[in-house]
Design a protein around this motif. Sequence first.
Motif, mmCIF file in Angstrom:
data_model
loop_
_atom_site.group_PDB
_atom_site.id
_atom_site.type_symbol
_atom_site.label_atom_id
_atom_site.label_comp_id
_atom_site.label_asym_id
_atom_site.label_seq_id
_atom_site.Cartn_x
_atom_site.Cartn_y
_atom_site.Cartn_z
ATOM 1 N N ALA A 163 0.765 -1.254 -0.037
ATOM 2 C CA ALA A 163 0.216 0.048 -0.156
ATOM 3 C C ALA A 163 0.978 1.025 0.128
ATOM 4 N N SER A 164 1.927 1.248 0.723
ATOM 5 C CA SER A 164 2.934 2.426 0.822
ATOM 6 C C SER A 164 3.417 2.856 -0.581
ATOM 7 N N GLY A 165 3.724 1.860 -1.461
ATOM 8 C CA GLY A 165 4.407 2.021 -2.684
ATOM 9 C C GLY A 165 3.365 3.063 -3.673
ATOM 10 N N SER A 166 2.287 3.100 -3.459
ATOM 11 C CA SER A 166 1.301 3.825 -4.053
ATOM 12 C C SER A 166 0.717 4.873 -3.114
ATOM 13 N N ALA A 167 1.348 5.281 -2.100
ATOM 14 C CA ALA A 167 0.716 6.272 -1.210
ATOM 15 C C ALA A 167 -0.625 5.937 -0.565
ATOM 16 N N LEU A 168 -1.034 4.530 -0.309
ATOM 17 C CA LEU A 168 -2.090 4.254 0.107
ATOM 18 C C LEU A 168 -3.307 4.629 -0.759
ATOM 19 N N SER A 169 -3.061 4.735 -2.256
ATOM 20 C CA SER A 169 -4.127 5.093 -3.044
ATOM 21 C C SER A 169 -5.075 4.296 -3.270
ATOM 22 N N THR A 170 -4.980 2.870 -3.120
ATOM 23 C CA THR A 170 -5.973 1.787 -3.212
ATOM 24 C C THR A 170 -6.388 0.971 -1.806
ATOM 25 N N ALA A 171 -5.838 1.771 -0.902
ATOM 26 C CA ALA A 171 -6.079 1.145 0.618
ATOM 27 C C ALA A 171 -7.289 0.395 0.839
ATOM 28 N N ALA A 172 -8.531 0.842 0.559
ATOM 29 C CA ALA A 172 -9.588 0.082 0.646
ATOM 30 C C ALA A 172 -10.195 -0.679 -0.258
ATOM 31 N N ALA A 173 -9.558 -0.784 -1.480
ATOM 32 C CA ALA A 173 -10.209 -1.506 -2.736
ATOM 33 C C ALA A 173 -9.288 -2.256 -3.455
ATOM 34 N N SER A 174 -7.957 -2.517 -3.116
ATOM 35 C CA SER A 174 -6.777 -3.197 -3.753
ATOM 36 C C SER A 174 -7.164 -4.624 -3.891
ATOM 37 N N SER A 175 -6.870 -5.173 -5.053
ATOM 38 C CA SER A 175 -7.021 -6.507 -5.286
ATOM 39 C C SER A 175 -5.593 -7.314 -5.182
ATOM 40 N N GLU A 176 -4.606 -6.656 -4.603
ATOM 41 C CA GLU A 176 -3.294 -7.120 -4.640
ATOM 42 C C GLU A 176 -2.857 -8.327 -3.670
ATOM 43 N N ASP A 177 -3.091 -7.785 -2.254
ATOM 44 C CA ASP A 177 -2.889 -8.787 -1.354
ATOM 45 C C ASP A 177 -3.712 -8.605 -0.065
ATOM 46 N N ILE A 178 -3.463 -9.342 1.123
ATOM 47 C CA ILE A 178 -4.318 -9.383 2.277
ATOM 48 C C ILE A 178 -3.978 -8.352 3.032
ATOM 49 N N SER A 179 -2.684 -7.496 3.028
ATOM 50 C CA SER A 179 -2.358 -6.360 3.832
ATOM 51 C C SER A 179 -3.328 -5.279 3.711
ATOM 52 N N PHE A 180 -4.072 -5.322 2.608
ATOM 53 C CA PHE A 180 -4.967 -4.131 2.528
ATOM 54 C C PHE A 180 -6.193 -4.329 3.410
ATOM 55 N N SER A 181 -6.300 -5.398 4.154
ATOM 56 C CA SER A 181 -7.197 -5.687 5.390
ATOM 57 C C SER A 181 -7.156 -4.785 6.367
ATOM 58 N N TYR A 182 -6.248 -4.091 6.542
ATOM 59 C CA TYR A 182 -5.991 -3.217 7.628
ATOM 60 C C TYR A 182 -7.076 -2.170 7.541
ATOM 61 N N TRP A 183 -7.218 -1.418 6.205
ATOM 62 C CA TRP A 183 -8.298 -0.610 5.944
ATOM 63 C C TRP A 183 -9.660 -1.051 5.631
ATOM 64 N N ASN A 184 -9.631 -2.280 5.293
ATOM 65 C CA ASN A 184 -10.892 -2.871 4.776
ATOM 66 C C ASN A 184 -10.881 -4.480 5.084
ATOM 67 N N PRO A 185 -11.573 -4.852 6.207
ATOM 68 C CA PRO A 185 -11.463 -6.158 6.186
ATOM 69 C C PRO A 185 -11.943 -7.053 5.341
ATOM 70 N N ALA A 186 -12.787 -6.813 4.316
ATOM 71 C CA ALA A 186 -13.099 -7.393 3.295
ATOM 72 C C ALA A 186 -12.214 -8.077 2.392
ATOM 73 N N LEU A 187 -11.216 -7.188 2.342
ATOM 74 C CA LEU A 187 -10.057 -7.332 1.426
ATOM 75 C C LEU A 187 -9.118 -8.870 1.908
#
Length: 440
Positions: free
Chosen positions: A41-65
Amino acid sequence: MTTSSRCSSTMFKISLVTLSVAAASSAYSAGFSLGDQSATASGSALSTAAASSEDISFSYWNPALFLNAKKNTFYISGAYIIPKMDVTNIEATDANNPTGNTAVDGSTTNTDSVDNTIVPSLYYAMPLSDDTVAGISINAPFGLSGDYGDDWAGRFHATETALQDIALSFSLAHRVNDWFSAGASVQVHKAEVTLKSQVGNTSSALGAGALEGSGDIEADDIGYGYSLGVLFTPVKGTRIGVGYRSKIDFDFEGDVKYNNVDNLSSANLVNADVSDSLTFPDVLTISLEQALTPKLKLGLSVIRTGWSSMDEGLNIDFDSDQPNSVLTFGFEDQWMYSAGLTYDYSKKLTLRTGIARDNSPATDEYRSARTPDGDRTWYSVGGTYHFNDASSATFAYTYVDIEEVSVDRDGTGEDSARGSYSADYSSSASVISLAYNMSF
């Protein structure tokens, strides 16, 4: 007890119990939140924090991820924060001199008051079915570390500060249909705070350290919270995510200990138990991940942090004859805005970049040596190298440019027992993030 020693005691208690004495040491995010919960998430300045399809670390901002996991997945991330804060043109006067305010002796510049810090994050996902994933994560949502030292002119306002909040989360995410998913978590937070200050007579007329001791307070508590999140995929290539992390209520309990205060002749400067209630802010994140081409994605996020939960600040109760110590933070709710790009350079390598504006909750009226916080701009780059279908390594670098701010306190009101204080603050930070992702 003399008037001077009584004022010194009150001044110390007020200065000792603030959580934001060196807020710039949490230079990565505004206030004392820690933004690096994922190198990806930091590599793109949290720009997809709650919507990213990349990996499970984005679950911090959105547990659905957590639904980003197709197999049992382990993700570990660490951020090395290298802050810099230069404090110049320091001027402080002594409120305790019976013959009139006198300049406090000590250094009038400070360039070594913030510490390098490592912020770790850990995630584990276990699919229960094709549409349901359970997850566990460990994060440090809030924290700061700073040490002004014992010799600067503002040492009776503060010397050393450390704050750490560790959160353990248990999550469940479920895909309802092809276009809607939801998730939730429960959290257990353990927060600890250590605050130190000099105490005694601040007047240079009596000579440095003539009547000067030190004291520190240590307190901790366990708090509980939750998070909720939803993900919408209205059309192929478009993901819209909304995540919410709740406020955390803490009832801190600990003690204050004094050293070398025998010559102060103050019966009130005695070791005592302390307590206070404080509410850490909630966080709302809204994000878009939009495919522009088969290889290029655009990310946009807005993140609102409810800092007004800490507007009234602290009201420390001392289990002794010492009166309560009150400190107003005056924090305001603020927004962070970010935009970024993710590019699949090849099957092995993904590249990222982003920019963000992170507004500080501190206001000019209440900004002080305890809260020398300014608005931030992030400039981020990063990438992920996929060793194979089951493992990858991620790198990110972020430079955080913090606006220069000035502190100008006239020594009245809450500062009547501390004297006046003014200084200029120039701050920045570099953040190096690394992560490893493995599925099995």
